[in-house]
Motif scaffolding. Structure first.
Motif, PDB file in Angstrom:
ATOM      1  N   UNK A  49      47.324 -28.668   4.955  1.00 28.14           N
ATOM      2  CA  UNK A  49      48.658 -28.891   4.395  1.00 28.14           C
ATOM      3  C   UNK A  49      48.642 -29.712   3.117  1.00 28.14           C
ATOM      4  N   UNK A  50      47.571 -30.447   2.889  1.00 33.03           N
ATOM      5  CA  UNK A  50      47.486 -31.268   1.682  1.00 33.03           C
ATOM      6  C   UNK A  50      47.125 -30.389   0.490  1.00 33.03           C
ATOM      7  N   UNK A  51      47.635 -30.737  -0.666  1.00 32.90           N
ATOM      8  CA  UNK A  51      47.271 -29.977  -1.872  1.00 32.90           C
ATOM      9  C   UNK A  51      46.125 -30.690  -2.578  1.00 32.90           C
ATOM     10  N   UNK A  52      45.413 -29.935  -3.363  1.00 36.19           N
ATOM     11  CA  UNK A  52      44.304 -30.514  -4.107  1.00 36.19           C
ATOM     12  C   UNK A  52      43.672 -29.472  -4.987  1.00 36.19           C
ATOM     13  N   UNK A  53      42.919 -29.943  -5.950  1.00 37.65           N
ATOM     14  CA  UNK A  53      42.229 -29.026  -6.853  1.00 37.65           C
ATOM     15  C   UNK A  53      41.095 -28.355  -6.098  1.00 37.65           C
ATOM     16  N   UNK A  54      40.922 -27.079  -6.372  1.00 38.42           N
ATOM     17  CA  UNK A  54      39.820 -26.294  -5.797  1.00 38.42           C
ATOM     18  C   UNK A  54      39.847 -26.293  -4.266  1.00 38.42           C
ATOM     19  N   UNK A  55      41.036 -26.243  -3.658  1.00 43.14           N
ATOM     20  CA  UNK A  55      41.084 -26.274  -2.192  1.00 43.14           C
ATOM     21  C   UNK A  55      41.260 -24.896  -1.559  1.00 43.14           C
ATOM     22  N   UNK A  56      41.453 -23.852  -2.354  1.00 46.71           N
ATOM     23  CA  UNK A  56      41.551 -22.490  -1.828  1.00 46.71           C
ATOM     24  C   UNK A  56      40.181 -21.831  -1.945  1.00 46.71           C
ATOM     25  N   UNK A  57      39.746 -21.194  -0.867  1.00 48.81           N
ATOM     26  CA  UNK A  57      38.412 -20.590  -0.844  1.00 48.81           C
ATOM     27  C   UNK A  57      38.523 -19.104  -0.507  1.00 48.81           C
ATOM     28  N   UNK A  58      37.754 -18.309  -1.257  1.00 51.35           N
ATOM     29  CA  UNK A  58      37.635 -16.884  -0.977  1.00 51.35           C
ATOM     30  C   UNK A  58      36.165 -16.584  -0.722  1.00 51.35           C
ATOM     31  N   UNK A  59      35.896 -16.024   0.421  1.00 57.29           N
ATOM     32  CA  UNK A  59      34.529 -15.591   0.755  1.00 57.29           C
ATOM     33  C   UNK A  59      34.555 -14.070   0.840  1.00 57.29           C
ATOM     34  N   UNK A  60      33.730 -13.435   0.039  1.00 53.75           N
ATOM     35  CA  UNK A  60      33.606 -11.978   0.046  1.00 53.75           C
ATOM     36  C   UNK A  60      32.287 -11.596   0.686  1.00 53.75           C
ATOM     37  N   UNK A  61      32.357 -10.612   1.556  1.00 53.31           N
ATOM     38  CA  UNK A  61      31.153 -10.076   2.175  1.00 53.31           C
ATOM     39  C   UNK A  61      31.217  -8.562   2.023  1.00 53.31           C
ATOM     40  N   UNK A  62      30.188  -7.975   1.439  1.00 50.95           N
ATOM     41  CA  UNK A  62      30.169  -6.526   1.264  1.00 50.95           C
ATOM     42  C   UNK A  62      29.071  -5.925   2.130  1.00 50.95           C
ATOM     43  N   UNK A  63      29.378  -4.769   2.667  1.00 47.58           N
ATOM     44  CA  UNK A  63      28.422  -4.009   3.474  1.00 47.58           C
ATOM     45  C   UNK A  63      28.000  -2.793   2.667  1.00 47.58           C
ATOM     46  N   UNK A  64      26.721  -2.699   2.420  1.00 48.53           N
ATOM     47  CA  UNK A  64      26.162  -1.586   1.662  1.00 48.53           C
ATOM     48  C   UNK A  64      25.686  -0.523   2.643  1.00 48.53           C
ATOM     49  N   UNK A  65      25.679   0.723   2.217  1.00 51.06           N
ATOM     50  CA  UNK A  65      25.280   1.821   3.102  1.00 51.06           C
ATOM     51  C   UNK A  65      23.846   1.675   3.608  1.00 51.06           C
ATOM     52  N   UNK A  66      22.931   1.231   2.754  1.00 56.39           N
ATOM     53  CA  UNK A  66      21.522   1.241   3.113  1.00 56.39           C
ATOM     54  C   UNK A  66      20.842  -0.117   3.039  1.00 56.39           C
ATOM     55  N   UNK A  67      21.600  -1.179   2.820  1.00 52.65           N
ATOM     56  CA  UNK A  67      20.992  -2.501   2.659  1.00 52.65           C
ATOM     57  C   UNK A  67      21.780  -3.530   3.455  1.00 52.65           C
ATOM     58  N   UNK A  68      21.236  -4.724   3.530  1.00 53.19           N
ATOM     59  CA  UNK A  68      21.899  -5.789   4.269  1.00 53.19           C
ATOM     60  C   UNK A  68      23.166  -6.263   3.551  1.00 53.19           C
ATOM     61  N   UNK A  69      24.010  -6.941   4.283  1.00 55.65           N
ATOM     62  CA  UNK A  69      25.265  -7.446   3.728  1.00 55.65           C
ATOM     63  C   UNK A  69      24.986  -8.548   2.705  1.00 55.65           C
TER      64      UNK A  69
END
Length: 126
Positions: A49-69
């Protein structure tokens, strides 16, 4: 390429935000759309609930057809900027990873075909 978006309890997801995230990811990762099966987006607010700089996080994970995530994380003061930053990081990671794999495969086919071998001159030929 399927996109799945999840968020923690501190981030309210709505259609507008979801559509913005999906269009951003399609635009940035379009080059790899035939190689990727799924993109997972995990959004979180690190400070709650507290605001602050750089407090939002996005983690992306991609799954490839023939390789590891592959996964990347980006922090920012707002969700759209965090998503765009994570997508740009993922694009660089995909380019470097698959560029290395293509280079390795190209070297293996070159060696197998006999190209690129050093020529050895026989003394009697000189």
């Amino acid at each position: 390429m399927q996109i799945q978006i999840s968020s923690d309890k501190n981030i309210s997801m709505h259609n507008k935000l979801s559509n913005l995230i999906e269009s951003d990811l399609h635009r940035i990762l379009n080059r790899f759309k035939h190689q990727l099966t799924r993109v997972e987006v995990h959004l979180s607010d690190e400070n709650g609930d507290k605001s602050g700089a750089q407090d939002k996080r996005c983690r992306l994970e991609v799954r490839h057809k023939h390789h590891q995530a592959l996964a990347v994380t980006n922090d920012s003061s707002d969700i759209p900027t965090a998503v765009t930053g994570a997508a740009a990081k993922m694009q660089r990671l995909l380019v470097s990873t698959f560029g290395r794999i293509e280079d390795k495969n190209r070297a293996l086919t070159t060696r197998a075909s006999g190209q690129g071998q050093n020529l050895v001159l026989k003394p009697e030929a000189i």
